[in-house]
Design a protein around this motif. Sequence first.
Motif, PDB file in Angstrom:
ATOM      1  N   LEU A  16       0.894  -1.114  -0.007  1.00  0.00           N
ATOM      2  CA  LEU A  16      -0.095  -0.016  -0.023  1.00  0.00           C
ATOM      3  C   LEU A  16       0.819   1.196  -0.059  1.00  0.00           C
ATOM      4  CD1 LEU A  16      -2.497  -1.046   2.405  1.00  0.00           C
ATOM      5  CD2 LEU A  16      -2.970  -1.130   0.131  1.00  0.00           C
ATOM      6  N   THR A  17       2.228   1.215  -0.300  1.00  0.00           N
ATOM      7  CA  THR A  17       3.016   2.327  -0.206  1.00  0.00           C
ATOM      8  C   THR A  17       2.742   3.274  -1.454  1.00  0.00           C
ATOM      9  OG1 THR A  17       4.865   0.980  -1.268  1.00  0.00           O
ATOM     10  CG2 THR A  17       4.648   1.135   0.994  1.00  0.00           C
ATOM     11  N   ASP A  18       2.143   2.638  -2.459  1.00  0.00           N
ATOM     12  CA  ASP A  18       2.182   3.535  -3.633  1.00  0.00           C
ATOM     13  C   ASP A  18       3.307   4.064  -4.414  1.00  0.00           C
ATOM     14  OD1 ASP A  18       0.423   4.609  -5.843  1.00  0.00           O
ATOM     15  OD2 ASP A  18       0.415   6.440  -4.903  1.00  0.00           O
TER      16      ASP A  18
ATOM     17  N   ASP B  98      10.531   2.048   7.027  1.00  0.00           N
ATOM     18  CA  ASP B  98       9.919   1.028   7.917  1.00  0.00           C
ATOM     19  C   ASP B  98       8.516   1.513   7.687  1.00  0.00           C
ATOM     20  OD1 ASP B  98       9.234  -0.971   9.122  1.00  0.00           O
ATOM     21  OD2 ASP B  98      10.184  -0.562  11.235  1.00  0.00           O
ATOM     22  N   HIS B  99       7.529   0.698   7.713  1.00  0.00           N
ATOM     23  CA  HIS B  99       6.146   1.264   7.465  1.00  0.00           C
ATOM     24  C   HIS B  99       5.079   0.004   8.006  1.00  0.00           C
ATOM     25  CE1 HIS B  99       5.926  -0.753   3.960  1.00  0.00           C
ATOM     26  NE2 HIS B  99       4.857  -0.791   3.828  1.00  0.00           N
ATOM     27  N   THR B 100       4.008   0.449   8.289  1.00  0.00           N
ATOM     28  CA  THR B 100       2.530  -0.361   8.630  1.00  0.00           C
ATOM     29  C   THR B 100       1.619   0.215   7.979  1.00  0.00           C
ATOM     30  OG1 THR B 100       3.552  -1.090  10.672  1.00  0.00           O
ATOM     31  CG2 THR B 100       1.206  -1.446  10.187  1.00  0.00           C
ATOM     32  N   ALA B 101       0.820  -0.711   7.072  1.00  0.00           N
ATOM     33  CA  ALA B 101      -0.308   0.043   6.316  1.00  0.00           C
ATOM     34  C   ALA B 101      -1.600  -0.753   6.224  1.00  0.00           C
ATOM     35  CB  ALA B 101       0.201   0.050   4.805  1.00  0.00           C
ATOM     36  N   TRP B 102      -2.613  -0.291   6.270  1.00  0.00           N
ATOM     37  CA  TRP B 102      -4.048  -0.709   6.358  1.00  0.00           C
ATOM     38  C   TRP B 102      -5.096  -0.248   5.333  1.00  0.00           C
ATOM     39  CZ3 TRP B 102      -1.632   2.051  10.247  1.00  0.00           C
ATOM     40  CH2 TRP B 102      -1.053   1.630  11.180  1.00  0.00           C
TER      41      TRP B 102
ATOM     42  N   LYS C 173     -10.024   3.892   1.917  1.00  0.00           N
ATOM     43  CA  LYS C 173      -8.881   4.671   1.978  1.00  0.00           C
ATOM     44  C   LYS C 173      -7.799   3.826   2.401  1.00  0.00           C
ATOM     45  CE  LYS C 173     -11.748   8.631   2.444  1.00  0.00           C
ATOM     46  NZ  LYS C 173     -13.027   7.813   2.468  1.00  0.00           N
ATOM     47  N   VAL C 174      -6.741   4.189   2.181  1.00  0.00           N
ATOM     48  CA  VAL C 174      -5.389   3.775   2.984  1.00  0.00           C
ATOM     49  C   VAL C 174      -4.837   4.542   3.992  1.00  0.00           C
ATOM     50  CG1 VAL C 174      -2.883   3.009   2.172  1.00  0.00           C
ATOM     51  CG2 VAL C 174      -4.712   2.640   0.609  1.00  0.00           C
TER      52      VAL C 174
ATOM     53  N   VAL D 161       1.980   9.886   9.106  1.00  0.00           N
ATOM     54  CA  VAL D 161       0.876   8.971   8.752  1.00  0.00           C
ATOM     55  C   VAL D 161       0.066   9.544   7.631  1.00  0.00           C
ATOM     56  CG1 VAL D 161      -1.348   8.572   9.802  1.00  0.00           C
ATOM     57  CG2 VAL D 161       0.635   8.734  11.546  1.00  0.00           C
ATOM     58  N   VAL D 162      -0.185   8.882   6.704  1.00  0.00           N
ATOM     59  CA  VAL D 162      -0.639   9.120   5.547  1.00  0.00           C
ATOM     60  C   VAL D 162      -2.247   8.594   5.451  1.00  0.00           C
ATOM     61  CG1 VAL D 162      -0.534   8.834   3.019  1.00  0.00           C
ATOM     62  CG2 VAL D 162       1.522   9.244   4.413  1.00  0.00           C
ATOM     63  N   VAL D 163      -3.102   9.388   5.118  1.00  0.00           N
ATOM     64  CA  VAL D 163      -4.433   9.119   4.665  1.00  0.00           C
ATOM     65  C   VAL D 163      -4.776   9.348   3.116  1.00  0.00           C
ATOM     66  CG1 VAL D 163      -6.832   9.196   5.148  1.00  0.00           C
ATOM     67  CG2 VAL D 163      -5.287   9.312   7.074  1.00  0.00           C
ATOM     68  N   ARG D 164      -4.964   8.351   2.311  1.00  0.00           N
ATOM     69  CA  ARG D 164      -5.313   8.767   0.917  1.00  0.00           C
ATOM     70  C   ARG D 164      -6.455   7.820   0.342  1.00  0.00           C
ATOM     71  NH1 ARG D 164      -3.134   4.706  -2.030  1.00  0.00           N
ATOM     72  NH2 ARG D 164      -1.038   3.582  -1.340  1.00  0.00           N
TER      73      ARG D 164
END
Length: 171
Positions: free
Chosen positions: A118-120, A126-130, A135-136, A154-157
């Motif tokens: 989900l990193t686009d 390092d990351h964690t995504a949901w 939305k991501v 923290v990214v919301v897209r």
Amino acid sequence: MVDVSAEVGQLAGLDEFTGPTAAAVLDAAGWTGERRNPAKEWATTWRRADAHAWIQGEGPSVQVEFTVWYRDVDEEWPDPDTYIDELYDAASAELPGLVAQLEAGVPGGRLQSVDEDLTDGADYIDHTAWRISDKVVLAGVKHDDTDSPVQLVVVVRDGSADAQDDGGEWL
């Protein structure tokens, strides 16, 4: 570190995720808008305490990025490479606390872990995504280039496939 879980939950729950609706969420949460783009009627940069937020795009492809921790890179250190590694380690050590904060906060019960990337295409240390609704949500450590700070974001897209422009980059 500023807790942005309430804002993430509200942004993820928006049916209409646009620049103005994202700005309204930040305004209601007590963020101070700083206008950087005179072509827009809403602020694209925001600040609360030592955290920053940026709204990219107007709609339908919008991304909100919160920087909740950052350390500047000081090129005058005796060994910049060692210093950078220490910053990466320090930011990565903060990531589990941020992830726990999001999972325990407003969006927590709705966050869905998935096996897909989900990193686009962004390069995170390092990351964690949901996924949450359409939305991501991503929490990660990044360092864009040598002149920018190491950041915990923290990214919301928008998570739909059509939310990108033709080059695969966020608008």
